[in-house]
Design a protein around this motif. Structure first.
Motif, PDB file in Angstrom:
ATOM      1  N   PRO A 260       0.824  -1.219   0.000  1.00  0.00           N
ATOM      2  CA  PRO A 260       0.000   0.000   0.000  1.00  0.00           C
ATOM      3  C   PRO A 260       0.859   1.272   0.000  1.00  0.00           C
ATOM      4  O   PRO A 260       1.925   1.300   0.607  1.00  0.00           O
ATOM      5  N   VAL A 261       0.386   2.267  -0.707  1.00  0.00           N
ATOM      6  CA  VAL A 261       1.098   3.543  -0.793  1.00  0.00           C
ATOM      7  C   VAL A 261       0.234   4.604  -0.133  1.00  0.00           C
ATOM      8  O   VAL A 261      -0.975   4.672  -0.375  1.00  0.00           O
ATOM      9  N   ARG A 262       0.859   5.412   0.711  1.00  0.00           N
ATOM     10  CA  ARG A 262       0.112   6.488   1.380  1.00  0.00           C
ATOM     11  C   ARG A 262       0.504   7.812   0.736  1.00  0.00           C
ATOM     12  O   ARG A 262       1.668   8.019   0.377  1.00  0.00           O
ATOM     13  N   SER A 263      -0.450   8.702   0.585  1.00  0.00           N
ATOM     14  CA  SER A 263      -0.155  10.028   0.033  1.00  0.00           C
ATOM     15  C   SER A 263      -1.041  11.060   0.717  1.00  0.00           C
ATOM     16  O   SER A 263      -2.242  10.859   0.865  1.00  0.00           O
ATOM     17  N   ASP A 264      -0.416  12.143   1.131  1.00  0.00           N
ATOM     18  CA  ASP A 264      -1.162  13.202   1.813  1.00  0.00           C
ATOM     19  C   ASP A 264      -1.367  14.345   0.814  1.00  0.00           C
ATOM     20  O   ASP A 264      -0.516  15.201   0.660  1.00  0.00           O
ATOM     21  N   PHE A 265      -2.494  14.297   0.106  1.00  0.00           N
ATOM     22  CA  PHE A 265      -2.742  15.289  -0.948  1.00  0.00           C
ATOM     23  C   PHE A 265      -4.077  15.995  -0.711  1.00  0.00           C
ATOM     24  O   PHE A 265      -4.905  15.525   0.063  1.00  0.00           O
ATOM     25  N   ARG A 266      -4.244  17.122  -1.369  1.00  0.00           N
ATOM     26  CA  ARG A 266      -5.566  17.779  -1.408  1.00  0.00           C
ATOM     27  C   ARG A 266      -6.041  17.687  -2.847  1.00  0.00           C
ATOM     28  O   ARG A 266      -5.228  17.679  -3.772  1.00  0.00           O
ATOM     29  N   ILE A 267      -7.349  17.659  -3.021  1.00  0.00           N
ATOM     30  CA  ILE A 267      -7.911  17.621  -4.372  1.00  0.00           C
ATOM     31  C   ILE A 267      -8.595  18.952  -4.679  1.00  0.00           C
ATOM     32  O   ILE A 267      -9.364  19.466  -3.862  1.00  0.00           O
ATOM     33  N   ILE A 268      -8.297  19.500  -5.845  1.00  0.00           N
ATOM     34  CA  ILE A 268      -9.144  20.563  -6.393  1.00  0.00           C
ATOM     35  C   ILE A 268      -9.676  20.008  -7.708  1.00  0.00           C
ATOM     36  O   ILE A 268      -8.894  19.648  -8.596  1.00  0.00           O
ATOM     37  N   ALA A 269     -10.987  19.881  -7.808  1.00  0.00           N
ATOM     38  CA  ALA A 269     -11.592  19.414  -9.050  1.00  0.00           C
ATOM     39  C   ALA A 269     -12.240  20.608  -9.738  1.00  0.00           C
ATOM     40  O   ALA A 269     -12.599  21.596  -9.091  1.00  0.00           O
ATOM     41  N   ALA A 270     -12.374  20.522 -11.054  1.00  0.00           N
ATOM     42  CA  ALA A 270     -12.993  21.628 -11.788  1.00  0.00           C
ATOM     43  C   ALA A 270     -13.833  21.069 -12.921  1.00  0.00           C
ATOM     44  O   ALA A 270     -13.530  19.992 -13.463  1.00  0.00           O
ATOM     45  N   THR A 271     -14.885  21.769 -13.247  1.00  0.00           N
ATOM     46  CA  THR A 271     -15.728  21.350 -14.367  1.00  0.00           C
ATOM     47  C   THR A 271     -16.579  22.505 -14.867  1.00  0.00           C
ATOM     48  O   THR A 271     -16.864  23.443 -14.119  1.00  0.00           O
ATOM     49  N   ASN A 272     -16.952  22.435 -16.142  1.00  0.00           N
ATOM     50  CA  ASN A 272     -17.927  23.402 -16.659  1.00  0.00           C
ATOM     51  C   ASN A 272     -19.296  22.731 -16.771  1.00  0.00           C
ATOM     52  O   ASN A 272     -20.235  23.319 -17.296  1.00  0.00           O
TER      53      ASN A 272
END
Lengths: 451, 65
Positions: A260-272
């Motif tokens: 297993p791989v751990r990652s501490d990220f934030r998500i910014i999603a975008a869409t029209n």
């Protein structure tokens, strides 16, 4: 607002002076050497740190700068060293400011104020003059809300028509969010369905045909940073549960891997696209949408923030040649719908530069608009328009169509509102429902309106 | 860098750093003394300790010079 402050100095007098200078009401930790400081760092996050360079041995404080920056702190170094190479080394390690010993305590109060202001308003107005150009208060508030949300650990969702600057906003938030990791950008619309998992999670060598070497996925690349998922509405339905799972657990397995791989990220999603309408139709998972909706902001189209048009033109003009717009050209520019938003405006600046004239009159604007109009007309009854009606409802599409017709008629009538309303047999109320104008420009137009 | 330059660099650094620190303490000391705050005594003690540390370092440099 309380700040978490770390003072590192082996001289009790210096610690006492700095404690007084930072003022009351903050959480203060003091360390006499780098080992103590590192112990605090493993337990706390600091807003800023003041480090003496010479502790138990010369330049001991240098090794604290990197870990403190990773911890998210603003780092100020103080020392009696005036050698240029030492000061340069401190800045290369990432320190934010270097003060001569003795000068610091007089400046600490101001530094604390500065850090507080950044915490309370991390995007000062100057950012909107140079980095993300807008004079629109709602847009500024949206950018600030997104930054606050993301830095406090929430995911973000940017909604807005195409070309409104969603990617640029994600970059701004990453830049000012104090992340130690990178901004990793991924366009979900461009992902081949069978490669989505490998792209997001990475893959081991030989895990599938063509995987001739191990590859790190986007989630891991965005560790301690931000993953920007553009056109999230295009993410295939079958990939959405996997995205949801990793958003919840922040742990995943690369394709073909069993570690297993751990990652501490934030998500910014975008869409029209209208994700809520897509979710209602079962085309987007509601639980994923809810997960993404930590901070939701809606960017306005350029036609609803016309005060930004000329400042943006100035920014988009990277040529040494200055552009000057005659009043009739300005009127035409303000009356245009800018359906392609910033992207279209950028094309317009290129068009003006290519026209070879520094002074832009209405004919240059007209030739650009006619060319754009041809493109738009050819797409009027397109698949995209039908999809828009399917996701946003027929009323939205017909509203857009009405606005387009009114603009076109206005342009045809040389900007004369009275003739436009007469030609289309509409009232001034109907007209202004579709063509909101900036207050000054509206007043000028109303002089021509027959009530 | 020669040993003479090293000694000079250390002395310069220590003298400037300590003097700057002691000078920076004066406004606070003055304020606390006027207010009759007992912390003033602690500051004077720490100033004396800081000066004593400089004195020790200078003595050490003297031996090595």
């Amino acid at each position: 607002m309380k700040l978490n402050i770390l003072l590192v100095d082996d001289d009790p007098l210096a610690i006492r002076l700095l404690r007084h200078a930072t003022g009351p009401g903050h959480n203060l930790k003091t360390a006499a050497n780098s080992a103590q400081a590192m112990e605090f760092l493993s337990q706390h996050n600091f807003d800023f740190a003041l480090i003496d360079l010479n502790l138990a041995y010369p330049l001991e404080g240098l090794k604290l700068i990197g870990p403190l920056k990773k911890n998210g702190a603003m780092v100020v170094v103080t020392s009696a060293h005036e050698e240029e190479d030492i000061i340069t080394q401190c800045y290369e390690e990432g320190c934010d400011a270097y003060y001569a010993k003795g000068d610091l305590s007089a400046s600490v109060g101001k530094i604390v104020e500065d850090v507080l202001r950044r915490r309370l308003d991390p995007l000062p107005d100057s950012v909107f003059e140079n980095e993300y150009v807008t004079t629109d208060d709602e847009t500024k508030a949206s950018a600030r809300a997104l930054l606050r949300g993301i830095t406090s650990g929430l995911n973000g969702l940017i909604l807005g028509p195409t070309g409104t600057g969603k990617t640029e906003l994600a970059r701004l938030v990453h830049k000012f969010g104090g992340f130690s990791g990178d901004l990793v950008e991924l366009n979900c619309a461009g992902l081949p369905k069978d490669l989505i998992e490998a792209e997001l999670f990475g893959h081991e060598k030989g895990s599938f045909t063509g995987a001739d070497k191990m590859r790190v996925g986007k989630f891991k690349l965005a560790d301690k940073g931000v993953l920007f998922l553009d056109e999230i509405g295009s993410l295939p339905l079958e990939a959405q549960p996997k995205l949801l799972k990793i958003l919840e657990e922040k742990v995943f397995y690369p394709v073909g891997g069993d570690v297993p791989v751990r990652s501490d990220f934030r998500i910014i999603a975008a869409t029209n696209e209208d994700l809520f309408a897509l979710a209602a139709k079962g085309l987007f998972r509601l639980d994923l949408l809810q997960r993404l909706c930590g901070t939701v902001i809606q960017l306005k189209p350029l036609s609803r923030r016309t005060s930004d048009i000329f400042p943006l033109i100035k920014i988009f003009n990277t040529s040494p040649k200055k552009l000057f717009f005659l009043p009739d050209a300005k009127d035409r520019i303000l009356a245009h719908n800018w359906m392609g938003n910033l992207r279209e405006l950028k094309n317009f600046v290129d068009h003006c530069l290519a026209a070879g004239k520094g002074v832009i009159d209405a004919s240059v604007v007209r030739s650009f608009i006619n060319r754009q109009g041809e493109n738009q007309e050819s797409h009027l009854w397109s698949e995209a328009a039908w999809k828009k009606a399917m996701s946003g409802g027929l009323d939205d599409l017909t509203d857009e169509f009405r606005t387009w017709v009114i603009r076109k008629t206005l342009e045809h009538n040389g900007g004369n509102v009275t003739r436009t309303m007469k030609a289309l047999s509409i009232s001034s109320r109907q007209y202004y429902n579709h063509l909101p104008r900036p207050p000054k420009a509206r007043m000028e137009l109303e002089e021509h309106v027959v009530h | 860098m020669s040993s003479t330059e090293e000694v000079l660099k250390t002395i310069r650094h220590d003298v400037k750093g300590t003097c700057a620190q002691l000078t920076a303490a004066l406004p606070l000391l003055e304020k606390l003394l006027i207010e009759g705050d007992p912390e003033a005594r602690e500051i004077i003690k720490e100033m004396a300790d800081t000066a004593a540390r400089l004195s020790e370092r200078m003595r050490s440099c003297h031996e090595h010079a």
